[in-house]
Structure formats: structure tokens, C-alpha cells
Motif scaffolding. Structure first.
Motif, PDB file in Angstrom:
ATOM      1  N   ALA B  78       0.833  -1.220  -0.267  1.00 29.69           N
ATOM      2  CA  ALA B  78       0.172  -0.029   0.002  1.00 29.69           C
ATOM      3  C   ALA B  78       0.769   1.123   0.177  1.00 29.69           C
ATOM      4  CB  ALA B  78      -0.632   0.018   1.162  1.00 29.69           C
ATOM      5  N   GLY B  79       1.921   1.040  -0.175  1.00 27.28           N
ATOM      6  CA  GLY B  79       3.212   2.035  -0.087  1.00 27.28           C
ATOM      7  C   GLY B  79       3.381   2.391   1.519  1.00 27.28           C
ATOM      8  N   ALA B  80       3.433   1.979   2.362  1.00 27.35           N
ATOM      9  CA  ALA B  80       3.236   2.256   3.699  1.00 27.35           C
ATOM     10  C   ALA B  80       4.292   1.785   4.353  1.00 27.35           C
ATOM     11  CB  ALA B  80       2.201   2.359   4.333  1.00 27.35           C
ATOM     12  N   PHE B  81       5.472   2.150   5.449  1.00 29.07           N
ATOM     13  CA  PHE B  81       6.497   1.211   5.874  1.00 29.07           C
ATOM     14  C   PHE B  81       6.057   1.065   7.565  1.00 29.07           C
ATOM     15  CE2 PHE B  81       9.600   1.205   2.592  1.00 29.07           C
ATOM     16  CZ  PHE B  81       9.478   2.371   1.359  1.00 29.07           C
ATOM     17  N   ASN B  82       5.842  -0.310   7.801  1.00 28.66           N
ATOM     18  CA  ASN B  82       5.425  -0.703   8.866  1.00 28.66           C
ATOM     19  C   ASN B  82       6.524  -0.944   9.630  1.00 28.66           C
ATOM     20  OD1 ASN B  82       4.302  -0.557  11.648  1.00 28.66           O
ATOM     21  ND2 ASN B  82       3.202  -2.886  10.318  1.00 28.66           N
ATOM     22  N   ILE B  83       7.271   0.334  10.082  1.00 27.75           N
ATOM     23  CA  ILE B  83       8.595  -0.240  11.165  1.00 27.75           C
ATOM     24  C   ILE B  83       7.981  -0.223  12.368  1.00 27.75           C
ATOM     25  CG2 ILE B  83      10.785   0.498  11.637  1.00 27.75           C
ATOM     26  CD1 ILE B  83      10.368   2.942   9.327  1.00 27.75           C
ATOM     27  N   GLY B  84       6.497  -0.469  12.757  1.00 28.50           N
ATOM     28  CA  GLY B  84       6.835  -0.286  14.494  1.00 28.50           C
ATOM     29  C   GLY B  84       6.167  -2.395  14.377  1.00 28.50           C
ATOM     30  N   VAL B  85       6.272  -2.663  13.602  1.00 29.67           N
ATOM     31  CA  VAL B  85       6.311  -4.474  13.692  1.00 29.67           C
ATOM     32  C   VAL B  85       6.131  -4.499  15.142  1.00 29.67           C
ATOM     33  CG1 VAL B  85       6.846  -6.804  13.042  1.00 29.67           C
ATOM     34  CG2 VAL B  85       6.186  -5.585  11.396  1.00 29.67           C
ATOM     35  N   ASP B  86       7.786  -4.786  15.856  1.00 29.41           N
ATOM     36  CA  ASP B  86       7.900  -4.672  16.514  1.00 29.41           C
ATOM     37  C   ASP B  86       7.222  -4.720  18.407  1.00 29.41           C
ATOM     38  OD1 ASP B  86      11.643  -4.869  17.074  1.00 29.41           O
ATOM     39  OD2 ASP B  86      10.205  -6.242  17.289  1.00 29.41           O
ATOM     40  N   GLY B  87       6.314  -3.065  17.940  1.00 30.46           N
ATOM     41  CA  GLY B  87       5.721  -2.641  19.349  1.00 30.46           C
ATOM     42  C   GLY B  87       4.161  -3.101  18.692  1.00 30.46           C
ATOM     43  N   GLN B  88       3.678  -3.498  17.700  1.00 32.40           N
ATOM     44  CA  GLN B  88       2.456  -3.990  17.477  1.00 32.40           C
ATOM     45  C   GLN B  88       2.524  -5.800  17.913  1.00 32.40           C
ATOM     46  OE1 GLN B  88       2.477  -3.699  13.286  1.00 32.40           O
ATOM     47  NE2 GLN B  88       2.807  -1.371  13.535  1.00 32.40           N
ATOM     48  N   ILE B  89       3.905  -6.479  17.773  1.00 33.74           N
ATOM     49  CA  ILE B  89       4.148  -7.437  18.144  1.00 33.74           C
ATOM     50  C   ILE B  89       3.769  -8.086  20.029  1.00 33.74           C
ATOM     51  CG2 ILE B  89       5.584  -9.563  19.205  1.00 33.74           C
ATOM     52  CD1 ILE B  89       6.186  -9.466  16.572  1.00 33.74           C
ATOM     53  N   TYR B  90       4.306  -6.845  21.050  1.00 31.04           N
ATOM     54  CA  TYR B  90       4.222  -6.328  22.559  1.00 31.04           C
ATOM     55  C   TYR B  90       2.559  -5.935  22.279  1.00 31.04           C
ATOM     56  CZ  TYR B  90       9.139  -6.776  23.809  1.00 31.04           C
ATOM     57  OH  TYR B  90      10.180  -7.562  23.762  1.00 31.04           O
ATOM     58  N   ALA B  91       1.883  -5.744  21.678  1.00 29.56           N
ATOM     59  CA  ALA B  91       0.637  -4.832  21.926  1.00 29.56           C
ATOM     60  C   ALA B  91      -0.169  -6.297  21.370  1.00 29.56           C
ATOM     61  CB  ALA B  91       0.124  -3.758  20.841  1.00 29.56           C
ATOM     62  N   GLY B  92       0.068  -6.999  20.788  1.00 30.71           N
ATOM     63  CA  GLY B  92      -0.271  -8.548  21.096  1.00 30.71           C
ATOM     64  C   GLY B  92      -0.299  -9.283  21.982  1.00 30.71           C
ATOM     65  N   ALA B  93       0.466  -8.902  22.178  1.00 30.25           N
ATOM     66  CA  ALA B  93       1.288 -10.169  23.305  1.00 30.25           C
ATOM     67  C   ALA B  93       0.237  -9.741  23.795  1.00 30.25           C
ATOM     68  CB  ALA B  93       2.901 -10.039  23.311  1.00 30.25           C
ATOM     69  N   VAL B  94      -0.165  -8.285  24.998  1.00 36.74           N
ATOM     70  CA  VAL B  94      -0.233  -7.565  25.630  1.00 36.74           C
ATOM     71  C   VAL B  94      -1.596  -8.405  25.622  1.00 36.74           C
ATOM     72  CG1 VAL B  94      -1.684  -5.482  26.851  1.00 36.74           C
ATOM     73  CG2 VAL B  94       1.782  -5.725  26.194  1.00 36.74           C
ATOM     74  N   ALA B  95      -2.257  -8.044  25.004  1.00 35.64           N
ATOM     75  CA  ALA B  95      -3.950  -8.494  24.939  1.00 35.64           C
ATOM     76  C   ALA B  95      -4.171  -9.748  24.816  1.00 35.64           C
ATOM     77  CB  ALA B  95      -4.154  -7.579  22.904  1.00 35.64           C
ATOM     78  N   ALA B  96      -3.652 -10.462  24.011  1.00 36.83           N
ATOM     79  CA  ALA B  96      -3.736 -12.074  24.742  1.00 36.83           C
ATOM     80  C   ALA B  96      -2.783 -12.410  25.630  1.00 36.83           C
ATOM     81  CB  ALA B  96      -2.413 -12.680  22.960  1.00 36.83           C
ATOM     82  N   THR B  97      -2.600 -11.669  26.410  1.00 37.32           N
ATOM     83  CA  THR B  97      -2.234 -11.940  27.456  1.00 37.32           C
ATOM     84  C   THR B  97      -2.925 -12.053  28.665  1.00 37.32           C
ATOM     85  OG1 THR B  97       0.557 -11.841  27.384  1.00 37.32           O
ATOM     86  CG2 THR B  97      -0.302 -12.273  29.701  1.00 37.32           C
ATOM     87  N   GLY B  98      -3.875 -10.698  28.377  1.00 37.95           N
ATOM     88  CA  GLY B  98      -4.594 -10.858  28.631  1.00 37.95           C
ATOM     89  C   GLY B  98      -6.029 -11.328  28.874  1.00 37.95           C
ATOM     90  N   VAL B  99      -6.111 -11.603  27.929  1.00 39.11           N
ATOM     91  CA  VAL B  99      -7.011 -12.576  27.583  1.00 39.11           C
ATOM     92  C   VAL B  99      -7.115 -13.887  27.694  1.00 39.11           C
ATOM     93  CG1 VAL B  99      -8.504 -13.023  25.571  1.00 39.11           C
ATOM     94  CG2 VAL B  99      -8.224 -11.297  26.033  1.00 39.11           C
TER      95      VAL B  99
END
Lengths: 328, 341, 312
Positions: B78-99
Motif C-alpha cells: 500500500a506504499g506504507a512502511f510499517n516499522i512498528g512490527v516490534d511494538g505491534q507484536i508486543y501490543a498483540g502479546a499484551v492483549a493475548a495475555t490479558g484475554v
């Protein structure tokens, strides 16, 4: 006569062959370290312990550095697959891996570190419980008796139960030995970031602190720089290793940790057949205090008295790990 | 040979050059450290692919890398540079752990999907921030995603040392998630978990999304030529934003998989550089999700293999980044040379 | 919150010192961006330059050697990026990110290989404060501004010189033209390719100097995370400063102040978990960026490869 000699020789030969054949090949010990061994800090003392184990017990050793928790399981499995009978994890962050691997590899023995006795560990796990806070209590006493501005600083990295307990121990010491003094503390968020540590220390010094109890690892050099740049004398204490050679006029004491003691003892027990247990590392059995310097002699003497009392459990240090208790 | 076959060989040639470059750089590093280079390469292959346990670990490492690289690919398309994969991995991990903590009583059939969906949602939330900022205010996602990485890291530190901390561990580790929320293993001694299958499915899903759906077409159109796309009636801002959200969701899934498949806890070192590696894999794969499958496996093998060299040769962990980046640079240069007049 | 709290002189003094790496890095990046080059490897370059500067000083015993090594490292990597972008017309962000990974890995690899196994971590001497003869004695201001280490004065000089160069020299004008409208510039005889290459060298040297500043002014050591996101922040500062050196430097001071203030805040507010305070500078940076984006005019050709044969 000849028959006796022949029997004796035969017996000796059989005995030596039997001993050589029956002696179980000594298990090899592999140690997993979270950082680099040239850090002159936590990992260096771990490596020293490993060398001491090899020198005193004769067990062959190997090690891996900079093993992140995410990679530790893989590293451990590789050692186990290569035939290492004892896998040691130097650091409390590997608990989950030990809990996972120990039941899967019942023939191996695992050594791990934590802040205390952990319930329900598998039978082939040795747990070294590190009671830092007891040592920090004595550093707190030193701070309480040495501060001239009555403002003491505490700089730690990540807000872990170990460090919270150490901070509370400092509060307890200060409340007892110098109730007029105030303790300012900062958790900078990283054990090994000298920049953040320096900034935190400078903030504390600007607020009047003249004695800082350091609870970071590689961040120590940053605090040292802050002390050197300060306008009035600032004293520091560190832990794990004696870093006073960096700037002798700024260091008051170091809480030394000799991991060799627990590791050698535990290895000996493993070799003797005891495959699991608990060893408490505390002042007197693994933790030591350098003689205080840059402080008046009577302060130094008093501090060493308190240290001995702590070692003998005559002076009790509370262990509070979940929250910071500011006044006692 | 047909022209098409020749073209295929020409396209593959840089990859072969890249592989040779990787081994070459590795050999140089090993030799510089005083090790035996050929033996090192041999032990690298053995440790990562030659044994069942090693291969299992390679598969485990492939999962987050594959999730992360298709996440980056989706954004790049889409022409976008997602350099935030690390942060999103952590965000997903947080949500996953909470649930996971909340789903303690549920049966496995419900608990595991709940945890995975939570992970995707967590990552999507973090991906929505740069997405919205770009769509509404035209702000470049490059900087925003990097800052969010730091913020997510601090948040994980807070949770793993504070409210969710396991007091017995004495480190930045949370309590264990309930067993009903853990992913099944693919073989007990091998040690590989089902996460790699999920990542495979995700890669196929992204391929299908990009090439078989209208949305995918819009994404590619926006990425190739935003002006033409806008003139053609495609809502550019919204498409890019959605792509970033989806990208974040994929990265968040990686985090969920790491928690429920590998560590069974949320830990501070959950992502040892997966984010940057994902970018390299995405570029190396020429932004194609199916090629990313092979590339992720290759990178995972490289990571596992070079780690084993740490023990034999003393090769530091940072060497793997040098090797990976060098490979990509060689590839980029060779393509550039081919293109230059 | 009282004014004394916010304008604590020691805090401002600290902020001035901490702003140096940010100011230098953003100045270098700004020079490159004005010529049309977007260098996202900057965080990696800062790290590599820090390592190189440390190792250079460690091996030679001289801080000067270290600073030169750091600047050279920055120049070399940026020049490589420029080659990929200009000669081979590869996507600048892609190459930049790849170089970022390479530099970070190379930094710690080189450190390990040179320093090896030691019992005490190596240190170099940090730069001492240099009080300026008359200005240093001024009350309050003298302590904050004129009793700083040499790099503070150097950074101020660089920012001023860069401003003068970009906006008051013909070479600066040509460079800006290369970044705004390379097609038109090319037709008038401006050497777009050459200017971009030189901008990369000079700008990269400044970024390298920023990296070198870190071990020499803060801690005397090198650690892997020493850059701490400063490279990325510098990228933002360029936008904040509207691609002007003075604007970027002002942003650097602001950001350094927030960073220093975070620690003061940590001592005062015990109720807030420390990690949320640590998020402060980064969240602040996002907010500043969003605010700064409104009306920000990037050089037109920023990030786009200049292809002589292209039609558009």
C-alpha cells in the motif's frame, strides 16, 4: 609368597579396572548467561563462578552469552542434545524455561536462580535464591550514617521484586539509623543504560542527594559520570563487583556477589547424587561487603558490625517485594 | 530454454548471489574471530536444519518472522512502511495475555481462538494509530511507528514487572497463562508448536487478499501509483489506513503466538529484533507473501544457526544482523546494477 | 506546577548538554533532506559512529581521533546510501532501513571484536566543561550556556554555519534546488547527483559527530542502546524545524528538556508508575510531529530518485 603377590597384583588390577570402568563419566555443566561476560558485572561474576566450578570440582564446563529469554530454550535444548548433564541458568528470567524443560529431560539436572524458594519445582531442579535486599540493607545503613545533606538516592533499572525489596530494605535501614534522612528513588527502566542512569542521578543530585545506592548494572558508569560532574562530593555504592577503581574518591562500598559459592556447593551436591534442592544466597553465603572507604572510621566500623549481625540473622531485614514502603 | 524460463533464472540469480554472499560474510566474520570457517558453516546448517530439535526451533522462529514479514509486505504494497512490527507484536502479546487470564475457565476450543483474536486486535489497534494519522493528517508512518515501539515496550515492562508480574520469577516476566490457552505442540521432543502453521495460513491469506480480492487490488493500486488510484476513484487514505491496521493485526498475531505457543507468558524480551528482520525479509521477498514463506524459514535457520556458532566460535549475536543486512545490500546492489543504463 | 519547577537552572543546563547529539544529527539529516535524500538509517549511523568514536579514542587515547572516526563512519555510510539512491535509483527508505540494521549489528560486532574479553569494561575520558572567559561568569545564563563542554559550542557553531550556508550562499541555493526541483536544476546546469553525494558526505559526517558525542559527553562508554531512539527523533526534528537548522536546533532543545524533565518528574510523582513517565518523551514526540506536520513543506523531491530519463 609368590601366590600372595600374584593375588595382590590381580586384585589391584581388577580394582583399578573396576574403578575406571564403573566410575560414571562426570556430567558436563553448561551455563547460560543473559549478557556478555566482559561486563565486569552480573555476567562476569557468573562466568567466574563457572570457572570456579571447573577448578574445584573438575566438572567440564561451557557457556553461552547474550542469551535472550526468547532464545534460551533453544540454547538449552542444544546443550542437552550434545550430552550436557547439568544446565545452569544465570539469571532469574529463565524460570519459565526451566519449568518447561525439566520435566521433559528428567535425566538432566537444572540449576536456576530466583529471589526465593519457588513451590512445586520439578525434582531435578536446583534453585539458588538470591537475597539481595539483605545486602542492600547494610548499604542503606552506610548511606544513612554517611550522608551530610540527609538526602539519599537509589537508582535502579527495571522495577523488579528484587529491586523493590532492596529499596524497601534501604528505607528500613534509613528509618532505623537516620530517621531525619530522606530517600529519593528512580527506576530508570533499563539496568544497562548509562545515559538514563546518568540523567536520573543528575536529577537526584540536583535535588540535594549526596549518597547514591546504585542498583543498576552497566548503568553504573553513567552515575559515576554524574558524580564526577557534581558540584559537591557525592558518594556511591555498587553491587556485584567492586567498581571503585573507576573513581576511588566516589565509592564508599560495594556489595560483592560470589556466585562461585552457591554454584560450587550445588555442583558438589549434584555429584553426590542430590538432584534437586534450594540454596539461599545471602550475606555470608555468596554476598560480601567491601570495607567501607571515604567515610569516617567509626561509620565503617558500625557498618561492619551491622553486616555481621545481618549475616548471623541477629538483625532481621524485611522482604517486601510488591510495593514501595516509604516510611516505616 | 524458453524466454520465460530464462527470465525465471535471471530473477533467481540474485538470490543465489545473496546466499553466497551470506555464507561469505559469515565465513569472513568467523575467520576474523579465529574460527574455522568451513566447520562453522557446517555446524550452522546442522544446528538449524540438521537435527529434529534444531529444526523444531527453526520452525518456532519462523512463525513470528513470517507473521512479521507478511505484515510489512501488506503495508509496503500500500506504499506504507510499517516499522512498528516490534511494538505491534508486543501490543498483540499484551492483549493475548490479558484475554488468556480472563479465559481461564473456557475450554481449549474457545480459549485459544479468543487469545489469537485478542492478539490480532491488539496489534491492529497499534497499527490504527499511524494509519489514522496518515489518512487524516498526512503524517508519515515511519516516525510514528518507531515511537510506538518504544511506548509499547515500556507498557510491557510495566505489566511484566507490576500488575501481572510473577513474584517468584524475580524478573520482568508475567504469571503463566492458563494451559487451556496454549497452542498445541507439533511433537513433544521436537519442541515446535502449531504457531508456524498459523503463520503459513496467514501468509496464504495475505496472498489471497492481495491478488484475489478487490481490497487487495486497491491496496496494490494505491501502492503503485497513488495519484492514478485516486483519479480512478479509490479512497487512498482509507485504503492505506486499513492496510496499516491489517498489518498491525498480523504482527499482533505473532505476539499472541509467541505468548501462547512458546513462552506461555508475557516477557520483556519477547521480540529480539523480529521487527527489523521482518522488514529485511519483506524486501528480500520482493514484497511477495509466498516468497516470504521461504525467506522467513531461511532467516530463521540463519538466526538459529548463528546462535549455535556463539558457542563454538564466539560469534556475537549481532553478527546475524550484519549477515542479513549484507545479503540484502548485495541483492539491492545487483538489481541496481542490472537496471542502471 | 510552579515556574521554578519548570525552569530549574540545573535542568536547563542538562537539557543544553543533552541537546547536542539531537541538534547535530538533525542538522546533518536536514542537509541531506534539503538535497533530496531521505536517510532513515540515521539511528544506525548514530550507533555505529558512537561505537567507532569510542573504539578510536580507546585505541589511540585521544578524543579527537574518536570524533574523527565517528564523523568518518557517518559520512561513509551516508555516502553509500546516496550511491544506492542516486546511482542505482533504489528506494531510499528501503536501503536506509537495511543500512540501519547493518550499522546496529556492525557497531556491537566491532565493539566485541576490538574490546574482547576483559574484566573491567573499557572507558574513555569524557569531555570536561570549558568555561568561556567572560561569558562564563554571567549570572545564571553563564552557568547554563557558557560553562559547557566543547561540543556544545561546536554544535551551536555548526547550526549557525549551516543556516548561513543553506540560505545565504549560492552553493546552498543550488543544493536546495536539487532537492526541490531536480529537473529544473539540472537543466540550468546544477550537478544534482554530485550535490546529493556531497550532501550525504557532509550531512553524514554531522550525524556521525552526533553519535560520537554520545560516549564523550554522557558516559565514557559504549553500550548497544546508546542511541536510544535519538536518530529517529532527529528525523522528526527536521520536520518540526521546517527543514531549517535553527528550527531543528530549537526542537532539539525542547526535546532534550522534556527528556531531562522526565527524571525530575519521577522523583516527585510517586503515584505514576515509572514506565509511563518513560513513555513521555516518545509520546511527546508523536504529538509534536502531528502538530508540526500541518503546513510543513518538505523539499519537493525528497525521497524520490532523480531519473534523467523519466517522463514524470
Amino acid at each position: 609368597m609368590q601366590r600372595w603377590i600374584a593375588w595382590a597384583v590381580l586384585l589391584a588390577v581388577v580394582a583399578s579396572v573396576g574403578v575406571a570402568g564403573a566410575a560414571p563419566s562426570r556430567p558436563r555443566l553448561a551455563m547460560i548467561l543473559p549478557g556478555v561476560i566482559q561486563d565486569a558485572d552480573f555476567n562476569a561474576v557468573g562466568y567466574q563462578a563457572l570457572k570456579e566450578v571447573q577448578a574445584t570440582t573438575g566438572v567440564q564446563t561451557a557457556h553461552s552469552e547474550q542469551v535472550a529469554v526468547a532464545d534460551a530454550e533453544r540454547v538449552a535444548r542444544e546443550y542437552l542434545a550434545s550430552g550436557y548433564g547439568i544446565v545452569a541458568f544465570h539469571g532469574g528470567q529463565y524460570l519459565t524455561i526451566v519449568q518447561k524443560l525439566a520435566p521433559l529431560f528428567p535425566d538432566a539436572v537444572f540449576i536456576m536462580e530466583s529471589s526465593g524458594q519457588i513451590p512445586n519445582l520439578p525434582p531435578n531442579v536446583w534453585n539458588i535464591g538470591r537475597k539481595f535486599h539483605e545486602g542492600f540493607y547494610v548499604l542503606g545503613v552506610l548511606a544513612a550514617l554517611s550522608t551530610k545533606t540527609n538526602r539519599i538516592g537509589y537508582v535502579a533499572g527495571i522495577r523488579l521484586p528484587d529491586f523493590v525489596a532492596s529499596l524497601n530494605a534501604v528505607f528500613q535501614a534509613v528509618a532505623k539509623y537516620n530517621p531525619r534522612a530522606e530517600v529519593l528513588y528512580t527506576f530508570v527502566g533499563d539496568q544497562n543504560d548509562p545515559v538514563k542512569a546518568r540523567q536520573a542521578a543528575e536529577s537526584q543530585i540536583a535535588a540535594g542527594v549526596d549518597f547514591i545506592v546504585i542498583s543498576v548494572n552497566l548503568g553504573t558508569v553513567g552515575i559515576l559520570e554524574a558524580a564526577r560532574a557534581a558540584r559537591r562530593p557525592v558518594l556511591l555504592t555498587t553491587f556485584y563487583t567492586d567498581k571503585s577503581s573507576y573513581a576511588p574518591q566516589h565509592f564508599a562500598a560495594s556489595l560483592l556477589s560470589n556466585f562461585g559459592k552457591p554454584y560450587v556447593e550445588v555442583t558438589r551436591q549434584i555429584l553426590a547424587g542430590k538432584r534437586g534442592g534450594y540454596y539461599e544466597m545471602r550475606p555470608g553465603s555468596g554476598f560480601g561487603l567491601t570495607p567501607p572507604r571515604n567515610v569516617p572510621p567509626e561509620v565503617a566500623r558500625r557498618v561492619q558490625q551491622v553486616w555481621r549481625a545481618v549475616v548471623l540473622r541477629q538483625e532481621r531485614v524485611d522482604e517486601i517485594t510488591d510495593r514501595v514502603v516509604e516510611r516505616r | 530454454m524458453t524466454a520465460r524460463a530464462v527470465a525465471r533464472w535471471q530473477a533467481a540469480a540474485p538470490y543465489a548471489v545473496g546466499l553466497v554472499a551470506a555464507l561469505g560474510v559469515l565465513a569472513v566474520l568467523v575467520a576474523a574471530l579465529g574460527g574455522d570457517a568451513p566447520a562453522a558453516v557446517g555446524s550452522l546448517v546442522r544446528a538449524s536444519l540438521g537435527s529434529a530439535a534444531g529444526f523444531g526451533q527453526t520452525l518456532n522462529k519462523t512463525a513470528p518472522l513470517l507473521f512479521g514479514s507478511v505484515a510489512v509486505i501488506l503495508g509496503l504494497r500500500a506504499g506504507a512502511f510499517n516499522i512498528g512490527v516490534d511494538g505491534q507484536i508486543y501490543a498483540g502479546a499484551v492483549a493475548a495475555t490479558g484475554v488468556a487470564f480472563l479465559a481461564a475457565g473456557l475450554p481449549k476450543l474457545l480459549a485459544v481462538p479468543a487469545v489469537l483474536v485478542a492478539g490480532a486486535a491488539g496489534g491492529a489497534l497499534l497499527g490504527a494509530v499511524p494509519g489514522l494519522l496518515r489518512a487524516r493528517a498526512g503524517v508519515s508512518e515511519i516516525f510514528v511507528t518507531v515511537m510506538l515501539n518504544f511506548i509499547a515496550l515500556f507498557f510491557v515492562e510495566y505489566l511484566s514487572t507490576g500488575p501481572w508480574n510473577d513474584p517468584m520469577a524475580g524478573e520482568a516476566i508475567t504469571r503463566a497463562v492458563p494451559p487451556s490457552t496454549t497452542l498445541p505442540l507439533l511433537g513433544v521432543r521436537v519442541g515446535a508448536h502449531a504457531g508456524v502453521l498459523l503463520a503459513l495460513a496467514a501468509a496464504l491469506a495475505v496472498w489471497w487478499l492481495l491478488y484475489r480480492t478487490v481490497f487487495g487490488y486497491e491496496v496494490r493500486a494505491v501502492g503503485d501509483n497513488p495519484t492514478a488510484a485516486r483519479l480512478g476513484g479509490i479512497p487512498v487514505g482509507r485504503t492505506v489506513a486499513l492496510a496499516l491496521v491489517a498489518s498491525g493485526a498480523l504482527a499482533g498475531l505473532a505476539g499472541a503466538v509467541e505468548v501462547s505457543g512458546f513462552h506461555y507468558r508475557l516477557i520483556l524480551g519477547l521480540s529480539p529484533g523480529y521487527g527489523v528482520m521482518s522488514i529485511l525479509i519483506a524486501v528480500l521477498s520482493r514484497r511477495h507473501p509466498l516468497v516470504a514463506i521461504v525467506a522467513s524459514l531461511g532467516f530463521a535457520a540463519l538466526v538459529v544457526g548463528t546462535d549455535s556458532l556463539q558457542r563454538s566460535v564466539g560469534l556475537p549475536a549481532s553478527a546475524v544482523f550484519v549477515v542479513q543486512a549484507a545479503v540484502l545490500l548485495v541483492l539491492l546492489a545487483s538489481e541496481g546494477l542490472r537496471r542502471a543504463p | 506546577m510552579s515556574w521554578e519547577l519548570l525552569l530549574d537552572p540545573s535542568l536547563v543546563r542538562l537539557a543544553v548538554s543533552m541537546a547536542v547529539p539531537l541538534a547535530l544529527a538533525s542538522a546533518g539529516e536536514l542537509l541531506m533532506e534539503r538535497a533530496g535524500l531521505l536517510n532513515v538509517a540515521i539511528e544506525g549511523i548514530v550507533t555505529l559512529a558512537a561505537a567507532g568514536a569510542f573504539l578510536g579514542a580507546f585505541a589511540s587515547g585521544s578524543a579527537g581521533v574518536g570524533l574523527v572516526v565517528g564523523a568518518a563512519a557517518g559520512a561513509a555510510v551516508s555516502r553509500l546510501l546516496a550511491h544506492y539512491a542516486v546511482a542505482w535509483r533504489r528506494d531510499q527508505v528501503t536501503v536506509g532501513l537495511t543500512l540501519y540494521v547493518l550499522c546496529v549489528g556492525l557497531a556491537s560486532l566491532l565493539y566485541r571484536m576490538v574490546v574482547g574479553v576483559r574484566l573491567t569494561p573499557p572507558r574513555v575520558e569524557t569531555l570536561p566543561p570549558v568555561p568561556l572567559p567572560w561569558l562564563g561568569d554571567l549570572p545564571l545564563v553563564g552557568d547554563i550556556l557558557f560553562r559547557q563542554h566543547a561540543l556544545v559550542y561546536a554544535a551551536a557553531a555548526v547550526v549557525g554555519a549551516l543556516h548561513g550556508f543553506l540560505f545565504h550562499t549560492s552553493l546552498g541555493l543550488r543544493l536546495r534546488a536539487a532537492g526541490e526541483n531536480p529537473v529544473a536544476a539540472d537543466t540550468v546546469g546544477v550537478d544534482v547527483f554530485g550535490l546529493r553525494a556531497w550532501a550525504a558526505l557532509a550531512g553524514g559526517a554531522l550525524v556521525g559527530l552526533a553519535g560520537a558525542a554520545l560516549p564523550f559527553t554522557l558516559t565514557g562508554t559504549f553500550t548497544e542502546g546508546i542511541a536510544g531512539g535519538r536518530g529517529w527523533i532527529a528525523l522528526m526534528l527536521v520536520i518540526f524545524g521546517r527543514w531549517t537548522p535553527l528550527g531543528a536546533a530549537a526542537g532539539a532543545l525542547l526535546f532534550a528538556y522534556v527528556e531531562a524533565f522526565q527524571f525530575k518528574l519521577a522523583l516527585l510523582s510517586k503515584a505514576v508508575p515509572p514506565q509511563f513517565l518513560q513513555m513521555l518523551p516518545y509520546a511527546f514526540a508523536i504529538l509534536v510531529l502531528v502538530r508540526a506536520y500541518r503546513g510543513a513543506e518538505a523539499p519537493e523531491a525528497l525521497g524520490k530518485p532523480y531519473d534523467r530519463e523519466a517522463r514524470t
